[in-house]
Structure formats: C-alpha cells, structure tokens
Design a protein around this motif. Structure first.
Motif, PDB file in Angstrom:
ATOM      1  N   ARG A 114      18.438  47.306  52.715  1.00  0.00           N
ATOM      2  CA  ARG A 114      17.055  47.318  53.200  1.00  0.00           C
ATOM      3  C   ARG A 114      16.542  48.721  53.503  1.00  0.00           C
ATOM      4  O   ARG A 114      15.329  48.929  53.546  1.00  0.00           O
TER       5      ARG A 114
ATOM      6  N   THR B 287      18.837  52.149  52.884  1.00  0.00           N
ATOM      7  CA  THR B 287      19.407  53.219  52.053  1.00  0.00           C
ATOM      8  C   THR B 287      18.950  53.137  50.610  1.00  0.00           C
ATOM      9  O   THR B 287      18.380  54.092  50.073  1.00  0.00           O
ATOM     10  N   LEU B 288      19.195  52.010  49.966  1.00  0.00           N
ATOM     11  CA  LEU B 288      18.869  51.891  48.541  1.00  0.00           C
ATOM     12  C   LEU B 288      17.367  51.994  48.260  1.00  0.00           C
ATOM     13  O   LEU B 288      16.970  52.697  47.314  1.00  0.00           O
ATOM     14  N   PRO B 289      16.496  51.333  49.032  1.00  0.00           N
ATOM     15  CA  PRO B 289      15.049  51.506  48.771  1.00  0.00           C
ATOM     16  C   PRO B 289      14.587  52.951  48.908  1.00  0.00           C
ATOM     17  O   PRO B 289      13.737  53.411  48.138  1.00  0.00           O
ATOM     18  N   LEU B 290      15.134  53.703  49.881  1.00  0.00           N
ATOM     19  CA  LEU B 290      14.714  55.084  50.074  1.00  0.00           C
ATOM     20  C   LEU B 290      15.331  56.028  49.042  1.00  0.00           C
ATOM     21  O   LEU B 290      14.915  57.183  48.939  1.00  0.00           O
TER      22      LEU B 290
ATOM     23  N   LYS C 102      15.235  55.217  45.886  1.00  0.00           N
ATOM     24  CA  LYS C 102      14.600  54.820  44.628  1.00  0.00           C
ATOM     25  C   LYS C 102      14.061  56.010  43.849  1.00  0.00           C
ATOM     26  O   LYS C 102      14.248  56.112  42.634  1.00  0.00           O
ATOM     27  N   SER C 103      13.410  56.940  44.528  1.00  0.00           N
ATOM     28  CA  SER C 103      12.835  58.107  43.843  1.00  0.00           C
ATOM     29  C   SER C 103      13.924  58.983  43.248  1.00  0.00           C
ATOM     30  O   SER C 103      13.796  59.495  42.126  1.00  0.00           O
TER      31      SER C 103
ATOM     32  N   ASP D 212       5.488  53.315  40.162  1.00  0.00           N
ATOM     33  CA  ASP D 212       5.608  53.994  41.468  1.00  0.00           C
ATOM     34  C   ASP D 212       5.335  55.480  41.234  1.00  0.00           C
ATOM     35  O   ASP D 212       6.106  56.156  40.534  1.00  0.00           O
TER      36      ASP D 212
ATOM     37  N   SER E 123       8.082  58.022  41.687  1.00  0.00           N
ATOM     38  CA  SER E 123       9.254  57.948  40.814  1.00  0.00           C
ATOM     39  C   SER E 123       9.098  58.783  39.563  1.00  0.00           C
ATOM     40  O   SER E 123      10.061  59.008  38.840  1.00  0.00           O
TER      41      SER E 123
END
Length: 309
Positions: free
Chosen positions: A214, A216-219, A221-222, A303, A306
């Motif tokens: 929720r 680490t991985l979402p942040l 993404k870029s 995004d 990204s």
C-alpha cells in the motif's frame, strides 16, 4: 516553481556567462562522442571500403539491408532477441524489487551490509570469466551438474548439444549478475520515502506486508516506470557478450540462442562487410528508438510522473 536560469537572448548569455560556461564540457563531450559519430550511419548505405573512407566509398542504397532481411531468418533472430530481453526486463525488475524490499525491511545492520556487498559483486565480474565458470558446471563429462545428476541416478543433460535448455539458463545467469545491482537503485528510492507514512500505517494497524503493497510499491511506481523505459531502449540488443561467452559459435544451439548481435558478429567475421553489419545496427537503433518513444507516450498518458520526457 520557475527554473533558476532561462535563456532569454544574448543579454542573458552575457549576464550569466559563468554559469553557461559550466555547460561547455558537457556540450563538447556530447558533440564529440554522441553526435559526430552519427556520420557513421552512412556506412549502412555504402559498399564501405576502409581505404576510401566514409566520404568516398560507393553508395549502394538499401542493398546492405537485403543481406539481413531476405528470407525468414531475420524474423526468428529478431524474435529471439525480443523474447530474451522481455524475460530479462520482467524477471530482473521483479527480483531487484524483491531483494530491495527484503533488505530494507531487515533494517541496517552488519548482516544486511554484507548481503548488499555480496549481491552487487557479480555485476563486476565480466561475462568471459563467467563463461569459463560455466564450462565447469555444464560440461557433459566433468561438469558439476551432470556429476550431481549421475550421483542422484538421473539422466545427464548434454548442455552443449541441447538447444532447449539455454533460454532458462540465460535468464538465470542474467538474474544472478544484474539483480543485486538493480536492487541498490530501488533501495535508494525506498530510503527516500517519508517514514511518517509507515508510522501512520502502523498506528492504523497495518502489517508489514500491507505497508509494502500500500505504500512502498505504489511510491516506487515512477522509479519502476523510468527504469523500464530505459531498458526498452536495449530491447533489440542481442546480449552478445553474455551469449558468446557462454556458448561461443556452437551452431547446434543456434535454433534457440541466435540473436541479432550474435548474427551480426558472426557475419562480420565471415562476410567482412561493415556496410551490412552497420545496416543491421541501424535497424536495431531505429526500432528501439520507436519503441521507447511509443512506450514513453503511453506511460505519460497513464501517469504524467511515469514518463521520461
């Protein structure tokens, strides 16, 4: 926020002359090593003769491209190249992310620092050296793997005559060499995440796994998107150093291991035409550039953060 410096004409150039002078080394480096060599692209359209040089060799149009594109061989070779690189990108990203998250969750201690050093060590070992070690493992008679299989009563594998076993071996070897170094990049990105987010998640009762998926991985993404787009630029690269170091010119393995780079390297040694090899290199570069531009455009639509540019 407005940029500190924005070029506004000759007056701005004079006013900030010392700041613009700092750009000179980088601009000269780019011109000499990035743009002037582009003249060599013309070799792809010439019957290049080293004695005559680039400007006096005979122009042959698209004849050099026929060397690679006639028949169906180029489709198979291109397919091998793309499939290998897709596997390398996907498995490398997943493994690097996994290692980065695991080491970050373990905290900072001597064991973690030791593991980091051990992980990045393979990145500094050259493929020819790894190729020598590979013979020790994969040799039919004296190889460690076949001796172990014989000890266990299993049928030995003839690695250097069975083409089907090498694609997974390439993936495993590439992971072993590059995943640890890639994890360092993701660890640096994880360190930059605000720790208050994790503290707030713990107060709300989130477990470690929930924090990872929720927060680490979402942040990340870029960062993942940026590294993925950069990797796409080499999707038509044939990993010549790795493949040639591991299997050499073994024609029995060509059905599953021959890529664009190995084909070009073999052709250069047998045919000796720089024009033909440059034509294939141009094909790799142009298609790779198009793929990066399209992927970057799609990433920007999904995004904005990204996209590379």
């Amino acid at each position: 926020m407005k940029p500190a410096i924005r070029f506004q004409g000759p007056r701005d150039l004079l006013r900030n002359k010392y700041l613009y002078m700092l750009m000179i080394p980088a601009v000269l480096f780019s011109i000499v090593f990035a743009y002037l060599p582009l003249i060599g692209i013309s070799i792809a359209f010439q019957d290049f003769n080293p004695l005559k040089g680039i400007f006096h060799s005979e122009w042959v149009g698209l004849s050099n491209f026929e060397f690679f594109f006639r028949g169906q061989n180029w489709i198979v070779i291109t397919g091998h190249t793309v499939v290998f690189n897709i596997l390398f990108i996907i498995t490398g990203t997943v493994m690097s992310l996994t290692l980065a998250v695991m080491l970050t969750e373990l905290g900072k201690n001597a064991a973690v620092r030791t593991m980091q050093s051990v992980m990045i060590l393979p990145n500094f070992i050259s493929w020819p050296i790894i190729g020598l070690f590979a013979v020790t493992f994969f040799s039919a008679d004296t190889g460690v793997i076949n001796k172990l299989m014989d000890f266990l009563g299993m049928q030995p594998i003839s690695f250097y005559t069975d083409a089907g076993v090498w694609p997974p071996i390439f993936v495993i070897m590439n992971l072993w060499k590059t995943a640890g170094f890639g994890a360092i990049v993701y660890m640096a990105a994880i360190v930059g995440i605000d720790k208050e987010l994790y503290e707030a998640a713990r107060i709300d009762g989130a477990s470690r796994f929930q924090s990872i998926f929720r927060i680490t991985l979402p942040l990340l993404k870029s960062t993942i998107s940026m590294l993925f787009l950069l990797s796409l630029g080499n999707i038509f690269g044939g990993n010549l150093e790795m493949i040639f170091s591991l299997i050499g010119d073994n024609s029995l393995l060509f059905p599953t291991t021959d890529t664009i780079d190995t084909y070009v390297f073999r052709s250069l040694r047998t045919v000796g035409s720089l024009g033909m090899t440059q034509a294939i290199a141009l094909y790799q570069s142009v298609v790779g550039f198009i793929i990066v531009m399209v992927a970057n455009k799609l990433a920007g639509k999904l995004d904005k953060d990204s996209a590379l540019f």
